[in-house]
Design a protein around this motif. Structure first.
Motif, PDB file in Angstrom:
ATOM      1  N   TRP A  28       0.839  -1.200   0.000  1.00  0.00           N
ATOM      2  CA  TRP A  28       0.000   0.000   0.000  1.00  0.00           C
ATOM      3  C   TRP A  28       0.872   1.248   0.000  1.00  0.00           C
ATOM      4  O   TRP A  28       1.715   1.438   0.864  1.00  0.00           O
ATOM      5  CB  TRP A  28      -0.919   0.015   1.213  1.00  0.00           C
ATOM      6  N   ASN A  29       0.634   2.101  -0.988  1.00  0.00           N
ATOM      7  CA  ASN A  29       1.357   3.369  -1.065  1.00  0.00           C
ATOM      8  C   ASN A  29       0.345   4.506  -0.961  1.00  0.00           C
ATOM      9  O   ASN A  29      -0.833   4.276  -0.689  1.00  0.00           O
ATOM     10  CB  ASN A  29       2.154   3.445  -2.374  1.00  0.00           C
ATOM     11  N   ALA A  30       0.805   5.730  -1.180  1.00  0.00           N
ATOM     12  CA  ALA A  30      -0.092   6.879  -1.095  1.00  0.00           C
ATOM     13  C   ALA A  30       0.428   7.993  -1.982  1.00  0.00           C
ATOM     14  O   ALA A  30       1.596   8.007  -2.377  1.00  0.00           O
ATOM     15  CB  ALA A  30      -0.201   7.361   0.351  1.00  0.00           C
ATOM     16  N   ARG A  31      -0.459   8.920  -2.304  1.00  0.00           N
ATOM     17  CA  ARG A  31      -0.063  10.076  -3.100  1.00  0.00           C
ATOM     18  C   ARG A  31      -0.923  11.274  -2.711  1.00  0.00           C
ATOM     19  O   ARG A  31      -1.998  11.130  -2.129  1.00  0.00           O
ATOM     20  CB  ARG A  31      -0.214   9.801  -4.595  1.00  0.00           C
ATOM     21  N   VAL A  32      -0.426  12.439  -3.047  1.00  0.00           N
ATOM     22  CA  VAL A  32      -1.109  13.704  -2.755  1.00  0.00           C
ATOM     23  C   VAL A  32      -1.416  14.411  -4.069  1.00  0.00           C
ATOM     24  O   VAL A  32      -0.576  14.478  -4.964  1.00  0.00           O
ATOM     25  CB  VAL A  32      -0.249  14.608  -1.852  1.00  0.00           C
ATOM     26  N   VAL A  33      -2.644  14.948  -4.182  1.00  0.00           N
ATOM     27  CA  VAL A  33      -3.056  15.679  -5.381  1.00  0.00           C
ATOM     28  C   VAL A  33      -3.800  16.940  -4.961  1.00  0.00           C
ATOM     29  O   VAL A  33      -4.372  16.990  -3.871  1.00  0.00           O
ATOM     30  CB  VAL A  33      -3.957  14.828  -6.291  1.00  0.00           C
ATOM     31  N   PRO A  34      -3.800  17.960  -5.812  1.00  0.00           N
ATOM     32  CA  PRO A  34      -4.661  19.119  -5.522  1.00  0.00           C
ATOM     33  C   PRO A  34      -6.092  18.660  -5.431  1.00  0.00           C
ATOM     34  O   PRO A  34      -6.523  17.748  -6.154  1.00  0.00           O
ATOM     35  CB  PRO A  34      -4.428  20.030  -6.746  1.00  0.00           C
ATOM     36  N   ALA A  35      -6.860  19.264  -4.556  1.00  0.00           N
ATOM     37  CA  ALA A  35      -8.156  18.679  -4.252  1.00  0.00           C
ATOM     38  C   ALA A  35      -9.294  19.658  -4.264  1.00  0.00           C
ATOM     39  O   ALA A  35      -9.125  20.855  -4.034  1.00  0.00           O
ATOM     40  CB  ALA A  35      -8.098  18.010  -2.880  1.00  0.00           C
ATOM     41  N   GLY A  36     -10.489  19.075  -4.530  1.00  0.00           N
ATOM     42  CA  GLY A  36     -11.769  19.725  -4.318  1.00  0.00           C
ATOM     43  C   GLY A  36     -12.626  18.749  -3.543  1.00  0.00           C
ATOM     44  O   GLY A  36     -12.331  17.556  -3.480  1.00  0.00           O
ATOM     45  N   VAL A  37     -13.702  19.221  -2.957  1.00  0.00           N
ATOM     46  CA  VAL A  37     -14.524  18.361  -2.128  1.00  0.00           C
ATOM     47  C   VAL A  37     -15.107  17.209  -2.922  1.00  0.00           C
ATOM     48  O   VAL A  37     -15.360  16.136  -2.394  1.00  0.00           O
ATOM     49  CB  VAL A  37     -15.647  19.183  -1.471  1.00  0.00           C
ATOM     50  N   GLY A  38     -15.337  17.398  -4.194  1.00  0.00           N
ATOM     51  CA  GLY A  38     -15.959  16.342  -4.991  1.00  0.00           C
ATOM     52  C   GLY A  38     -15.042  15.208  -5.341  1.00  0.00           C
ATOM     53  O   GLY A  38     -15.463  14.241  -5.986  1.00  0.00           O
ATOM     54  N   ASP A  39     -13.761  15.249  -4.897  1.00  0.00           N
ATOM     55  CA  ASP A  39     -12.825  14.181  -5.252  1.00  0.00           C
ATOM     56  C   ASP A  39     -13.172  12.881  -4.546  1.00  0.00           C
ATOM     57  O   ASP A  39     -13.692  12.888  -3.476  1.00  0.00           O
ATOM     58  CB  ASP A  39     -11.407  14.581  -4.867  1.00  0.00           C
TER      59      ASP A  39
END
Length: 263
Positions: A252-263
């Motif tokens: 299991w890995n993880a990542r960060v992305v720019p976000a909006g509530v609808g993600d």
């Protein structure tokens, strides 16, 4: 143009001769026009009325990466969320949310209500305002607590006739009393958020299994931090969790992305 009118007249004669077919065609056209109108309305709505997120450039989402399904937008476990909260330096705050439902009773017939269970700080991370009352407090998000509730503006008006004295009153959700501490600003109820009736604290037990992955995670980047830096840090933490918890976190890995509530 003359050929177009000729084709239209020919088509009209065929429809008159086959009334059953005419009905099907009419319904199909109505559905198609309705669907296109709905899509246009949603697109126009989202373009003209963006979600009222504070400082959107510094808001990000953290996703788990599921090694079995190859899903790079997988939900996160509560235990991993806590580890990220404790170890990350690139975020000034992290919050979590998960969807659910309650049964409201004591106000006419029992009614199913749509809910979001959120960490006490999530609405602050988003920068959402309240029409009445206050946001959740940290102690209300503790295990075994969580009996506070924030109502959506729409639900407050529909279910409680916009009662201005609603704050401090108890409503019954799943047979238990919840104290109303706030009403969300209607400007925050856009897109999918307009479907939510109530917000309650996450109040997750500390011993929730690490392989129970049902949370969406949002964070506010620390001053000067970038999404790329945050993603690199979260990946490093995820690799450490793989070593520390091989039974539940291997792969299991993880990542960060720019976000909006609808993600």
């Amino acid at each position: 143009m003359r050929e177009l009118f000729r084709d239209l007249r020919h088509g009209a004669r065929l429809l008159v001769k086959q009334p059953g077919f005419t009905t099907v065609v009419g319904i199909t056209l109505a559905l198609a026009i309705g669907a296109n109108t709905l899509i246009f309305s949603i697109v126009s709505f989202m373009l003209l009325r963006p979600l009222p997120l504070k400082d959107i450039d510094t808001l990000a989402a953290i996703y788990a990466i599921d090694p079995q399904r190859g899903d790079d937008r997988a939900r996160v476990s509560f235990q991993d969320f806590q580890d990220w909260q404790a170890k990350t330096k690139t975020f000034s705050a992290l919050g979590a949310m998960t969807s659910g439902t309650y049964t409201l009773s004591g106000h006419g017939e029992p009614t199913r209500v749509e809910a979001q269970r959120v960490s006490w700080n999530l609405l602050d991370i988003w920068g959402f305002k309240l029409e009445l009352g206050r946001n959740f407090r940290a102690e209300e998000d503790a295990p075994g607590a969580g009996h506070a509730v924030i109502l959506s503006d729409g639900f407050w008006r529909r279910q409680f006739a916009g009662d201005p004295d609603i704050l401090g009153k108890a409503i019954t959700l799943n047979g238990e009393p919840y104290t109303v501490v706030g009403v969300l600003d209607p400007e925050a109820e856009l897109g999918n958020l307009s479907l939510i009736d109530v917000w309650t604290p996450l109040a997750r037990p500390l011993d929730t299994p690490r392989d129970t992955r049902d949370l969406r995670i949002y964070g506010r980047l620390a001053p000067g931090a970038t999404v790329a830096q945050a993603s690199a840090e979260v990946e490093t933490i995820a690799r450490q969790l793989q070593q520390d918890h091989p039974v539940t976190n291997t792969g299991w890995n993880a990542r960060v992305v720019p976000a909006g509530v609808g993600d």
